[in-house]
Design an enzyme around this catalytic site. Sequence first.
Site, PDB file in Angstrom:
ATOM      1  N   GLU A  42      -6.426   0.764  -1.533  1.00 10.61           N
ATOM      2  CA  GLU A  42      -4.841  -0.284  -2.376  1.00 10.61           C
ATOM      3  C   GLU A  42      -4.605  -1.601  -1.425  1.00 10.61           C
ATOM      4  OE1 GLU A  42       0.094  -0.412  -2.569  1.00 10.61           O
ATOM      5  OE2 GLU A  42      -0.985   1.625  -2.730  1.00 10.61           O
ATOM      6  N   ARG A  46       1.329  -8.319   0.787  1.00  9.31           N
ATOM      7  CA  ARG A  46       2.272  -7.983   2.053  1.00  9.31           C
ATOM      8  C   ARG A  46       2.010  -9.427   2.359  1.00  9.31           C
ATOM      9  NH1 ARG A  46       3.096  -2.698   3.313  1.00  9.31           N
ATOM     10  NH2 ARG A  46       3.812  -1.706   1.596  1.00  9.31           N
ATOM     11  N   LYS A 130       3.914   6.061  -9.223  1.00 11.69           N
ATOM     12  CA  LYS A 130       3.394   6.467  -7.244  1.00 11.69           C
ATOM     13  C   LYS A 130       5.205   6.823  -6.560  1.00 11.69           C
ATOM     14  CE  LYS A 130       3.613   3.359  -3.293  1.00 11.69           C
ATOM     15  NZ  LYS A 130       3.572   1.635  -3.061  1.00 11.69           N
TER      16      LYS A 130
END
Length: 208
Positions: A42, A46, A130
């Site tokens: 993943e 960011r 999630k």
Amino acid sequence: MTKSPSSLLAGNKVIPVLVIEDPADALPLAQCLVDNGLPVLEITLRSDAALAAIETIASKVEGAIVGVGSILNGAQLQSAKDAGGQFGVSPGVSNALLDVLVDNDWPFLPGAGTLSEMLTLRDAGYFDQKLFPAAVLGGLSMLKAVAGPVADISFCPTGGIKPDNAAEFLAQPNVFAIGGTWIAPLDLVRARDWAEIGKRAAEAAKLA
């Protein structure tokens, strides 16, 4: 029909959550993780280098299953797909993002933190979700508590997962995978300490 990313995991239950600041780190980092038994990655949005890193890994690292994390809106979702991401991940879901998701067949793991959010996502066809931030929300206690009322939802808890609790999370019947930053934290990536990252990846791969 809404697609779940769990079908892409092929039995891989540990997902390194990555922040890549330098595009030059993308290839050696991803290759290190894949070579040590963790092919599902993943890469979070960011950093300014994230999309370039995703493109590099998706096109050059054989066997990598590239997920794109921290997706907050439709524009980011489209950029992630265009970069070669194979599935998306969000920390939570706004009404606007949910509208985009229900009209999209890209495999996606939406984030939930409350039973109301879980039910909303369930109604939209998302039975794999999630749980974030897992530790703050109660961790194992939370997973056990929701297992009764939403028994058909399976989770990938992320946030606060560490080597000392990872196995216990994976042992929960309503957990299909776990995600975490401990395998390749930003300080080790910045230091390009592929040996330590590889060691951590190999240890994490044994959990499954």
